[in-house]
Design a protein around this motif. Structure first.
Motif, PDB file in Angstrom:
ATOM      1  N   ASP A 141       5.901  -2.147 -11.607  1.00 19.08           N
ATOM      2  CA  ASP A 141       4.827  -2.746 -10.810  1.00 19.08           C
ATOM      3  C   ASP A 141       5.397  -3.605  -9.682  1.00 19.08           C
ATOM      4  O   ASP A 141       4.875  -3.599  -8.555  1.00 19.08           O
ATOM      5  CB  ASP A 141       3.929  -3.605 -11.705  1.00 19.08           C
ATOM      6  CG  ASP A 141       3.152  -2.767 -12.710  1.00 19.08           C
ATOM      7  OD1 ASP A 141       2.963  -1.554 -12.451  1.00 19.08           O
ATOM      8  OD2 ASP A 141       2.752  -3.311 -13.756  1.00 19.08           O
ATOM      9  N   ILE A 142       6.471  -4.341  -9.974  1.00 23.22           N
ATOM     10  CA  ILE A 142       7.062  -5.192  -8.943  1.00 23.22           C
ATOM     11  C   ILE A 142       7.697  -4.338  -7.852  1.00 23.22           C
ATOM     12  O   ILE A 142       7.594  -4.650  -6.655  1.00 23.22           O
ATOM     13  CB  ILE A 142       8.094  -6.151  -9.572  1.00 23.22           C
ATOM     14  CG1 ILE A 142       7.401  -7.100 -10.558  1.00 23.22           C
ATOM     15  CG2 ILE A 142       8.817  -6.948  -8.499  1.00 23.22           C
ATOM     16  CD1 ILE A 142       8.347  -7.981 -11.333  1.00 23.22           C
TER      17      ILE A 142
ATOM     18  N   THR B  88       6.309  -9.569   0.554  1.00 21.72           N
ATOM     19  CA  THR B  88       7.492 -10.417   0.752  1.00 21.72           C
ATOM     20  C   THR B  88       7.869 -11.058  -0.574  1.00 21.72           C
ATOM     21  O   THR B  88       7.113 -11.010  -1.553  1.00 21.72           O
ATOM     22  CB  THR B  88       7.215 -11.515   1.782  1.00 21.72           C
ATOM     23  OG1 THR B  88       6.198 -12.396   1.257  1.00 21.72           O
ATOM     24  CG2 THR B  88       6.740 -10.914   3.105  1.00 21.72           C
ATOM     25  N   LEU B  89       9.035 -11.679  -0.606  1.00 23.50           N
ATOM     26  CA  LEU B  89       9.462 -12.348  -1.830  1.00 23.50           C
ATOM     27  C   LEU B  89       8.530 -13.504  -2.172  1.00 23.50           C
ATOM     28  O   LEU B  89       8.260 -13.762  -3.354  1.00 23.50           O
ATOM     29  CB  LEU B  89      10.897 -12.857  -1.677  1.00 23.50           C
ATOM     30  CG  LEU B  89      11.972 -11.783  -1.462  1.00 23.50           C
ATOM     31  CD1 LEU B  89      13.349 -12.441  -1.326  1.00 23.50           C
ATOM     32  CD2 LEU B  89      11.985 -10.772  -2.594  1.00 23.50           C
ATOM     33  N   GLU B  90       8.043 -14.180  -1.151  1.00 24.69           N
ATOM     34  CA  GLU B  90       7.109 -15.285  -1.379  1.00 24.69           C
ATOM     35  C   GLU B  90       5.800 -14.769  -1.975  1.00 24.69           C
ATOM     36  O   GLU B  90       5.224 -15.393  -2.884  1.00 24.69           O
ATOM     37  CB  GLU B  90       6.846 -16.028  -0.075  1.00 24.69           C
ATOM     38  CG  GLU B  90       8.029 -16.820   0.476  1.00 24.69           C
ATOM     39  CD  GLU B  90       9.085 -15.949   1.152  1.00 24.69           C
ATOM     40  OE1 GLU B  90      10.158 -16.469   1.481  1.00 24.69           O
ATOM     41  OE2 GLU B  90       8.803 -14.741   1.366  1.00 24.69           O
ATOM     42  N   GLU B  91       5.335 -13.643  -1.479  1.00 24.14           N
ATOM     43  CA  GLU B  91       4.109 -13.040  -2.025  1.00 24.14           C
ATOM     44  C   GLU B  91       4.343 -12.528  -3.439  1.00 24.14           C
ATOM     45  O   GLU B  91       3.450 -12.581  -4.292  1.00 24.14           O
ATOM     46  CB  GLU B  91       3.645 -11.903  -1.122  1.00 24.14           C
ATOM     47  CG  GLU B  91       3.131 -12.384   0.235  1.00 24.14           C
ATOM     48  CD  GLU B  91       2.896 -11.245   1.214  1.00 24.14           C
ATOM     49  OE1 GLU B  91       2.130 -11.453   2.172  1.00 24.14           O
ATOM     50  OE2 GLU B  91       3.484 -10.155   1.014  1.00 24.14           O
ATOM     51  N   LEU B  92       5.557 -12.072  -3.688  1.00 21.43           N
ATOM     52  CA  LEU B  92       5.901 -11.593  -5.022  1.00 21.43           C
ATOM     53  C   LEU B  92       5.766 -12.720  -6.038  1.00 21.43           C
ATOM     54  O   LEU B  92       5.284 -12.512  -7.154  1.00 21.43           O
ATOM     55  CB  LEU B  92       7.347 -11.083  -5.010  1.00 21.43           C
ATOM     56  CG  LEU B  92       7.725  -9.977  -6.002  1.00 21.43           C
ATOM     57  CD1 LEU B  92       6.901  -8.726  -5.771  1.00 21.43           C
ATOM     58  CD2 LEU B  92       9.214  -9.659  -5.878  1.00 21.43           C
TER      59      LEU B  92
ATOM     60  N   ALA C 226       5.188  -1.627  -1.088  1.00 22.91           N
ATOM     61  CA  ALA C 226       3.973  -1.755  -0.283  1.00 22.91           C
ATOM     62  C   ALA C 226       4.112  -2.806   0.807  1.00 22.91           C
ATOM     63  O   ALA C 226       3.170  -3.027   1.585  1.00 22.91           O
ATOM     64  CB  ALA C 226       2.788  -2.097  -1.183  1.00 22.91           C
ATOM     65  N   GLY C 227       5.276  -3.484   0.862  1.00 17.75           N
ATOM     66  CA  GLY C 227       5.517  -4.434   1.938  1.00 17.75           C
ATOM     67  C   GLY C 227       5.396  -5.885   1.553  1.00 17.75           C
ATOM     68  O   GLY C 227       5.435  -6.765   2.423  1.00 17.75           O
TER      69      GLY C 227
ATOM     70  N   PRO D 205      14.296  -5.994   0.409  1.00 20.98           N
ATOM     71  CA  PRO D 205      14.508  -6.493  -0.960  1.00 20.98           C
ATOM     72  C   PRO D 205      14.131  -5.428  -1.990  1.00 20.98           C
ATOM     73  O   PRO D 205      13.145  -4.710  -1.820  1.00 20.98           O
ATOM     74  CB  PRO D 205      13.565  -7.702  -1.045  1.00 20.98           C
ATOM     75  CG  PRO D 205      13.347  -8.131   0.373  1.00 20.98           C
ATOM     76  CD  PRO D 205      13.362  -6.857   1.181  1.00 20.98           C
ATOM     77  N   GLN D 206      14.931  -5.327  -3.037  1.00 22.44           N
ATOM     78  CA  GLN D 206      14.613  -4.420  -4.134  1.00 22.44           C
ATOM     79  C   GLN D 206      15.029  -5.054  -5.446  1.00 22.44           C
ATOM     80  O   GLN D 206      15.898  -5.921  -5.486  1.00 22.44           O
ATOM     81  CB  GLN D 206      15.308  -3.078  -3.964  1.00 22.44           C
ATOM     82  CG  GLN D 206      16.832  -3.136  -3.940  1.00 22.44           C
ATOM     83  CD  GLN D 206      17.444  -1.773  -3.710  1.00 22.44           C
ATOM     84  OE1 GLN D 206      16.830  -0.879  -3.125  1.00 22.44           O
ATOM     85  NE2 GLN D 206      18.673  -1.601  -4.179  1.00 22.44           N
TER      86      GLN D 206
END
Length: 613
Positions: free
Chosen positions: A383-384, A393-397, A390-391, A437-438
């Motif tokens: 899911d992550i 960002t790390l902050e949104e993650l 889908a675009g 990022p992955q």
């Protein structure tokens, strides 16, 4: 040649036991019409020999590790290639023996066969029926087996001829012993600012600035990479993971042997051929006519041969009660054991251990919770990954998941929890601004993703930020300079042999120190410096804000006549000689493989591998 004879006998004892134990495993034609996996110089390698050798190696590894090993695991370790290499060497030696005409006659073959215990009857003589039955059970005929005995014996003769007589000269061991066991006597002291007659003043701004400029390399800020990361570790969510009571109980029951262990004893067992012999030995012990060690030696054994390790009463069988009645150091018996009448000596008592479920509960919960936390994180990876694809960002993650974000100015020596992971360090050193990022997995089951925000080249730290460090470094340098000057003025008297204490120094005497010695309070490389000195020589070594002063008093050569030194010298000679002999044989084996062409049937090899899967 007696040593070689013993070696060959043991080889065929093991082979006979193996034939009986395998009971025909893999000895039928594994590939139908195909009977070999290839040949070396015309000497065929049987498909069954290869299969047996592979299984033998798998069983050997299982015995060493205590864990089952599949053929696939062994193949991943290169086991199949190692076994094939051994068989190729053996057949190359057989081809060479054929060329040289080395073999054994029928009478020698007969002696080899009748000496194998597996082929002997109850009266100790050769049992023809047992021999025929064992060979038949192994799927071999007598002719093939006897040919293999001839070849193995001939190989032993050839190998013995190649490596016999190889021994390192005694001078080699003496040189090694001289280096390792040589000792030094010396006197040393550490001088500090307290030993100076004048006080070092505080540095002025000009002095600090001048020192900073002159030693700018000491104040460099390393090149850094500005990193933003998102991180989720099992520890972060372990408190929120639910662990039911039933699972805790099940894990406790599964590991009951770990939490609840009966009393155990460190035991040695000396077995006798009959009860009469055991009783005679016990009387000799009780009368003080002999010792337990002497009894062991008289049987041709070492204490290590009779050591049972730590055992429980149940593991001792019918002898358990008698052994557990005696105190440490006492001897029990004679009593019947699984191997016959025996005397037992108790060398230690390990008390019973009992840990209740309640006492173990916290540790069990932590273990289960950590495992479940890893599974929870693993289930979220897909899911992550989709969010990142889908675009997001790390902050949104961090807002959408349990991951936590942070920033880090990374360089090789940075101290930070996430920087301790090898997986993180492998990525952070190579990531570029163009990389998306992955999700990557950490060694503890955690996950992370990172982004490179910028890079800063290595540069000097501004003086205002390192003023205190520069002032302290200036002061340490001034102290060292003043101490060196002090020692220089005292050196003539020191070289005359004047004691350190005459100058008010705290002299420390060290005697019998070898190269591996650690002397607390001395700087790095101290012992190496001491061993580079001549008797009476005096040296100084910088030591932070001080100075270490050392005088070598004596060089002590090792006592070559001491039993322990002689034993070490003998061990060194033996090990090096064995290593050289092995190297010579390896070189010889490689030359044989070059001399005799190797032809392998990959299909036959694959057939064996498929049967072992």
């Amino acid at each position: 040649m007696s040593k070689g004879k013993t070696s060959k006998t043991m080889v065929w004892i093991l082979m006979a036991m193996l034939i009986l134990g395998l009971g025909g495993f893999g000895v039928t034609n594994l590939s139908g019409a195909v009977r070999t996996i290839g040949d070396v110089g015309g000497k065929e390698i049987s498909i069954n020999d290869y299969a047996r050798a592979l299984q033998d190696e798998l069983r050997a590894i299982e015995a060493q590790t205590g864990q089952p090993m599949s053929f696939a695991q062994g193949q991943a370790l290169g086991l199949d290639r190692a076994v094939l290499g051994q068989l190729v060497v053996r057949r190359a030696m057989d081809a060479e023996n054929t060329r040289l005409g080395i073999s054994i006659g029928d009478e020698n073959l007969r002696r080899e066969l009748i000496s194998i215990p597996a082929f002997q009857g109850l009266d100790g003589g050769f049992d023809r029926e047992a021999y025929a039955f064992a060979i038949d059970q192994a799927g071999m005929n007598e002719s093939d087996f006897e040919d293999s005995v001839r070849e193995e014996t001939a190989r032993s003769l050839l190998q013995g001829a190649v490596v016999s007589g190889i021994a390192m000269p005694a001078a080699y061991a003496d040189t090694v012993i001289g280096y390792v066991a040589e000792q030094r006597d010396f006197t040393w002291t550490r001088l500090s600012e307290d030993n100076l007659t004048r006080e070092i003043p505080e540095p002025t701004e000009d002095q600090i600035s001048a020192y900073y400029e002159a030693n700018i390399d000491d104040f460099m800020v390393p090149a850094t990479r500005q990193i933003t990361y998102a991180w989720l570790s099992p520890e972060m969510i372990i408190d929120s993971v639910e662990v039911d009571e039933e699972a805790l109980r099940a894990l406790y029951d599964e590991r009951n042997d770990e939490f609840n262990r009966p009393e155990r004893r460190l035991v040695e067992r000396l077995v006798f051929p009959n009860m009469e012999a055991a009783e005679v030995a016990r009387k000799q012990l009780d009368n003080g006519q002999t010792t337990f060690e002497a009894l062991v030696k008289s049987r041709g054994l070492e204490l290590s041969d009779i050591d049972m390790g730590d055992v429980s009463m149940a593991e001792l069988g019918q002898a358990g009660a008698a052994v557990f009645e005696v105190p440490t150091g006492a001897i029990a018996g004679p009593v019947q054991s699984d191997l016959g009448p025996a005397l037992f000596r108790t060398n230690g008592i390990l008390p019973a251990q009992s840990t209740s479920f309640e006492d173990a509960r916290a540790d069990l919960r932590e273990e289960l919770a950590a495992e479940r936390a890893r599974r929870v994180i693993d289930a979220q990876i897909g899911d992550i990954d989709d969010l990142l694809a889908a675009g997001a960002t790390l902050e949104e993650l961090a807002k959408e998941t349990e991951m936590q974000t942070g920033t880090l100015d990374w360089h090789e020596t940075v101290e930070h929890p996430i920087a301790g992971y090898e997986a993180f360090r492998a990525v952070v050193g190579v990531v570029t601004k163009d990389d998306f990022p992955q999700i990557e997995v950490l060694e503890d089951g955690g996950i992370f993703a990172l982004r490179l925000d910028g890079e800063t080249e290595a540069h000097p730290a501004p003086l205002d930020e390192v003023r205190e460090e520069a002032a302290a470094a200036w002061r340490a340098a001034e102290v060292a300079t003043a101490l060196n000057a002090l020692v220089e003025t005292l050196m003539p008297r020191l070289e005359e042999g004047t004691d350190f204490t005459s100058f008010g120094f705290n002299a420390i005497e060290e005697t019998g120190q070898d190269r591996s010695a650690f002397v607390p309070g001395t700087p790095q490389g101290f012992m190496q410096t001491v061993f580079d000195m001549a008797p009476g020589e005096i040296r100084t070594m910088p030591d932070g804000a001080g100075l270490t002063l050392v005088r070598l008093n004596a060089i002590n050569a090792p006592s070559t006549g001491a039993p322990e030194i002689a034993a070490v010298a003998g061990s060194i000679t033996q090990q090096v000689s064995a290593g050289i002999a092995q190297d010579i044989f390896d070189a010889y084996a490689n030359s044989l493989q070059s001399a005799y062409p190797v032809n392998l049937n990959q299909q036959a090899l694959n057939a064996v591998h498929s049967q072992l899967q």
